[in-house]
Design an enzyme around this catalytic site. Structure first.
Site, PDB file in Angstrom:
ATOM      1  N   LYS A  22       0.854  -1.201   0.000  1.00 43.24           N
ATOM      2  CA  LYS A  22       0.000   0.000   0.000  1.00 43.24           C
ATOM      3  C   LYS A  22       0.885   1.244   0.000  1.00 43.24           C
ATOM      4  CE  LYS A  22      -1.658   1.413   4.143  1.00 43.24           C
ATOM      5  NZ  LYS A  22      -1.310   2.771   4.555  1.00 43.24           N
ATOM      6  N   ASN A  23       1.840   1.308   0.905  1.00 42.54           N
ATOM      7  CA  ASN A  23       2.622   2.538   1.089  1.00 42.54           C
ATOM      8  C   ASN A  23       3.592   2.808  -0.051  1.00 42.54           C
ATOM      9  OD1 ASN A  23       1.194   2.845   3.381  1.00 42.54           O
ATOM     10  ND2 ASN A  23       2.881   2.430   4.788  1.00 42.54           N
ATOM     11  N   CYS A 118      -4.625  20.376  11.576  1.00 47.41           N
ATOM     12  CA  CYS A 118      -3.990  21.541  10.925  1.00 47.41           C
ATOM     13  C   CYS A 118      -2.573  21.141  10.516  1.00 47.41           C
ATOM     14  CB  CYS A 118      -3.946  22.705  11.903  1.00 47.41           C
ATOM     15  SG  CYS A 118      -2.725  22.418  13.169  1.00 47.41           S
ATOM     16  N   ARG A 123       0.305  14.465  13.322  1.00 45.61           N
ATOM     17  CA  ARG A 123       0.552  14.075  11.924  1.00 45.61           C
ATOM     18  C   ARG A 123       0.674  15.343  11.068  1.00 45.61           C
ATOM     19  NH1 ARG A 123      -0.683   8.773  10.718  1.00 45.61           N
ATOM     20  NH2 ARG A 123       0.654   9.087   8.888  1.00 45.61           N
ATOM     21  N   ASP A 309       5.799   0.684  11.730  1.00 42.97           N
ATOM     22  CA  ASP A 309       4.545   0.022  11.351  1.00 42.97           C
ATOM     23  C   ASP A 309       4.488  -1.422  11.825  1.00 42.97           C
ATOM     24  OD1 ASP A 309       4.144   1.743   8.144  1.00 42.97           O
ATOM     25  OD2 ASP A 309       3.864   2.371  10.227  1.00 42.97           O
ATOM     26  N   ARG A 401      -8.178  -1.210   5.086  1.00 42.42           N
ATOM     27  CA  ARG A 401      -7.392  -0.145   4.446  1.00 42.42           C
ATOM     28  C   ARG A 401      -6.027  -0.665   4.021  1.00 42.42           C
ATOM     29  NH1 ARG A 401      -6.825   5.353   7.500  1.00 42.42           N
ATOM     30  NH2 ARG A 401      -5.562   5.557   5.641  1.00 42.42           N
TER      31      ARG A 401
HETATM   32  C1  EPZ Z   1       4.438   7.067   6.124  1.00 44.40           C
HETATM   33  O1  EPZ Z   1       3.653   8.056   6.771  1.00 44.40           O
HETATM   34  C2  EPZ Z   1       3.579   5.815   6.135  1.00 44.40           C
HETATM   35  N1  EPZ Z   1       2.348   6.071   5.399  1.00 44.40           N
HETATM   36  C3  EPZ Z   1       3.260   5.422   7.585  1.00 44.40           C
HETATM   37  O2  EPZ Z   1       2.540   4.187   7.533  1.00 44.40           O
HETATM   38  C4  EPZ Z   1       4.568   5.183   8.324  1.00 44.40           C
HETATM   39  O3  EPZ Z   1       4.278   4.894   9.681  1.00 44.40           O
HETATM   40  C5  EPZ Z   1       5.438   6.453   8.240  1.00 44.40           C
HETATM   41  O4  EPZ Z   1       5.649   6.807   6.857  1.00 44.40           O
HETATM   42  C6  EPZ Z   1       6.801   6.264   8.888  1.00 44.40           C
HETATM   43  O5  EPZ Z   1       7.478   5.222   8.258  1.00 44.40           O
HETATM   44  C7  EPZ Z   1       2.367   5.998   4.050  1.00 44.40           C
HETATM   45  O6  EPZ Z   1       3.389   5.715   3.444  1.00 44.40           O
HETATM   46  C8  EPZ Z   1       1.068   6.255   3.354  1.00 44.40           C
HETATM   47  P1  EPZ Z   1       6.431  10.554   8.107  1.00 44.40           P
HETATM   48  P2  EPZ Z   1       4.119   9.606   6.757  1.00 44.40           P
HETATM   49  O7  EPZ Z   1       6.162  11.839   7.409  1.00 44.40           O
HETATM   50  O8  EPZ Z   1       4.816   9.921   5.491  1.00 44.40           O
HETATM   51  C9  EPZ Z   1       6.769  13.793  11.501  1.00 44.40           C
HETATM   52  C10 EPZ Z   1       0.724   2.770   7.928  1.00 44.40           C
HETATM   53  O9  EPZ Z   1       0.402   2.201   8.965  1.00 44.40           O
HETATM   54  N2  EPZ Z   1       6.462  14.804  10.469  1.00 44.40           N
HETATM   55  O10 EPZ Z   1       7.643   9.754   7.734  1.00 44.40           O
HETATM   56  O11 EPZ Z   1       2.950  10.429   7.124  1.00 44.40           O
HETATM   57  C11 EPZ Z   1       5.588  12.900  11.826  1.00 44.40           C
HETATM   58  O12 EPZ Z   1       4.735  13.521  12.775  1.00 44.40           O
HETATM   59  C12 EPZ Z   1       1.164   4.214   7.963  1.00 44.40           C
HETATM   60  O13 EPZ Z   1       0.770   2.231   6.779  1.00 44.40           O
HETATM   61  C13 EPZ Z   1       6.549  16.156  10.780  1.00 44.40           C
HETATM   62  O14 EPZ Z   1       6.878  16.527  11.904  1.00 44.40           O
HETATM   63  O15 EPZ Z   1       5.160   9.606   7.961  1.00 44.40           O
HETATM   64  C14 EPZ Z   1       6.259  11.671  12.374  1.00 44.40           C
HETATM   65  O16 EPZ Z   1       6.559  11.885  13.748  1.00 44.40           O
HETATM   66  C15 EPZ Z   1       0.993   4.813   9.349  1.00 44.40           C
HETATM   67  N3  EPZ Z   1       6.247  17.074   9.836  1.00 44.40           N
HETATM   68  C16 EPZ Z   1       7.578  11.598  11.577  1.00 44.40           C
HETATM   69  O17 EPZ Z   1       7.751  12.889  10.990  1.00 44.40           O
HETATM   70  C17 EPZ Z   1       5.890  16.710   8.565  1.00 44.40           C
HETATM   71  O18 EPZ Z   1       5.648  17.598   7.715  1.00 44.40           O
HETATM   72  C18 EPZ Z   1       7.571  10.590  10.459  1.00 44.40           C
HETATM   73  O19 EPZ Z   1       6.416  10.825   9.677  1.00 44.40           O
HETATM   74  C19 EPZ Z   1       5.803  15.334   8.266  1.00 44.40           C
HETATM   75  C20 EPZ Z   1       6.105  14.400   9.224  1.00 44.40           C
END
Ligand code: EPZ
Length: 423
Positions: A22-23, A118, A123, A309, A401
């Site tokens: 999916k990801n 926001c 997230r 994950d 999902r």
């Molecule tokens: C991707 O989410 C995956 N989703 C998530 O899988 C996965 O847990 C995550 O990467 C980490 O590996 C998809 O690929 C669709 P991040 P993403 O941006 O991109 C912070 C699942 O179960 N952050 O790498 O949203 C954030 O809060 C899902 O399949 C900021 O601070 O994750 C987190 O603490 C859940 N500002 C960290 O970075 C931003 O602008 C990592 O988040 C963006 C992120």
């Protein structure tokens, strides 16, 4: 809303074939919008999030044909004319935010709903927005929407450091830069296999990206990208989930086919410490469980470290280990919603700040438990398969999902999972 009724314990014996990721699929779908001709994607899983993203993409006027029986998706952006992604669809799936990079990349403008909450809340997407501004794209926030636009055909680019390293921000910035930025450097870029696969597909389309697979990506714009035939990766999180399911059940002997073990990073290293028998070749993984499971503490990290994950699934496994283990979550602030539900089944987990302490071994007894998010839900299914008696997992739409044919795959190797409509 459906629920699962699970009878346990049920050792797992046989073979499961792994579905497409999916990801990894979602960024590839967004990248298809950048092509001047149709793109065909193979190994696309039949999952709710894919259907949702298909609809988000169709809103732009792009044609999307999902040949479900072949797991093949054909995306033709020839009639892409509406550069928006509406709230009622984006709120269903955060990855819809990739439309920002895809539409700016293709059309030089976009109006995208912020994903739930926001830009700076839980997230957040602040890194996405700051990175686009650094690139030279103008970003305004208006009533929960991001309005992005550029003057002329291209932007200077520049350099942006992701802190923390974000998968989504890396994907979005790459999508926006490949046709628009004279030169854009992303430092501390995510190296997850999903990002590497996206960069490989964009390169095949004609993009100019240096540093693929490293934490520094340099993108130089090209004027056009062509549609391609491209195959998605198998799902590394589904693979890890089924490895854990087998290890939890004494008497299990499970073979996973169609895998890509190299995408698991350091996960097999932790897995081997359990004391189970693990055989890995280039596309198959065989797990033979042992009568006793050793406690193994882990900390989640960015790739190639232990994937966040798989954190909830690992905690569930540790309820069956002989001794105490500590599971530290370093990617998200609070990813422990499964803990009270597991404790309802008789587990002994305690959350301390960003860590969960698991006391094993505990005999699990079936009960009704509630799904709260995708990975927490699957950890409850794993627990139900080990628990004595009947476990009801409510709200399994969370599972739909991200796990293709979950109950069919598990029942085929000895589980007893019935899906019933929840009144
Ligand atoms: C991707 O989410 C995956 N989703 C998530 O899988 C996965 O847990 C995550 O990467 C980490 O590996 C998809 O690929 C669709 P991040 P993403 O941006 O991109 C912070 C699942 O179960 N952050 O790498 O949203 C954030 O809060 C899902 O399949 C900021 O601070 O994750 C987190 O603490 C859940 N500002 C960290 O970075 C931003 O602008 C990592 O988040 C963006 C992120």
């Amino acid at each position: 809303m459906d629920k699962f009724i699970i009878e346990g314990p049920t050792p797992l014996k046989g073979t499961i074939s792994i579905s497409g990721s999916k990801n990894a699929a979602l960024p590839l779908m967004a990248a298809a919008l950048l092509g001047d001709s149709p793109t065909t994607l193979q190994l696309v899983p039949k999952l709710q999030d894919i259907y949702t993203f298909n609809n988000v993409i169709r809103v732009t006027g792009t044609r999307v044909d999902f040949h479900e029986t072949e797991n093949k998706l054909v995306i033709d952006p020839a009639n892409l004319g509406f550069t928006e992604a509406p709230y009622d669809l984006v709120r269903k799936m955060r990855a819809s935010f990739y439309m920002l990079g895809a539409l700016v990349g293709r059309a030089g403008e976009a109006r995208i709903s912020l994903p739930g909450g926001c830009a700076w809340g839980p997230r957040p997407v602040d890194l996405h927005l700051k990175g686009f501004e650094e690139m030279g794209i103008s970003i305004e926030l208006d009533k929960g929407y991001v309005m992005a636009s550029i003057q002329g055909d291209e932007v200077e680019g520049g350099e942006f450091t992701l802190n923390p390293s974000s998968v989504g921000a890396t994907v979005n910035l790459v999508l926006g830069a490949v046709k628009r930025a004279k030169k854009f450097v992303i430092k501390n870029a995510a190296k997850e296999p999903d990002v590497v696969l996206l960069c490989n597909m964009l390169t095949k389309m004609g993009a100019n990206i240096e540093g693929i697979g490293t934490s520094e990506l340099t993108i130089r714009k090209v004027d056009s990208l062509k549609g391609v035939e491209f195959s998605n990766d198998p799902d590394r999180i589904e693979t890890g989930t089924f490895m854990i399911a087998a290890a939890m059940q004494p008497g299990s002997d499970l073979t996973l086919t169609g895998c890509k073990p190299s995408d698991l990073g350091e996960f097999p290293k932790s897995f081997k410490k359990l004391g189970v028998i693990l055989d890995i070749n280039d596309t198959e993984i065989r797990i033979q469980s042992s009568s006793a499971i050793k406690p193994v503490s882990i900390s989640t990290e960015v790739y190639p470290g232990f994937p966040t994950d798989l954190q909830a699934q690992w905690a569930t496994l540790m309820t069956q280990a002989d001794g105490e283990s500590r599971i530290t979550e370093k990617i998200y602030f609070d990813r422990f919603s499964y803990v009270p539900e597991l404790n309802r089944l008789g587990a002994d987990l305690r959350v301390e700040k960003n860590r969960v302490i698991v006391k094993g071994k505990t005999e699990l007894e079936g009960a009704a438990v509630m799904s709260t998010d995708l990975r927490a839900s699957v950890s409850l299914v794993l627990a139900g398969m080990v628990a004595k008696g009947t476990t009801e997992v409510l709200r399994v739409y969370h599972l739909d999902r991200g796990y293709e044919n979950l109950e069919h795959k598990l029942n085929a190797v000895g589980a007893s999972i019935k899906r019933v409509a929840e009144n």
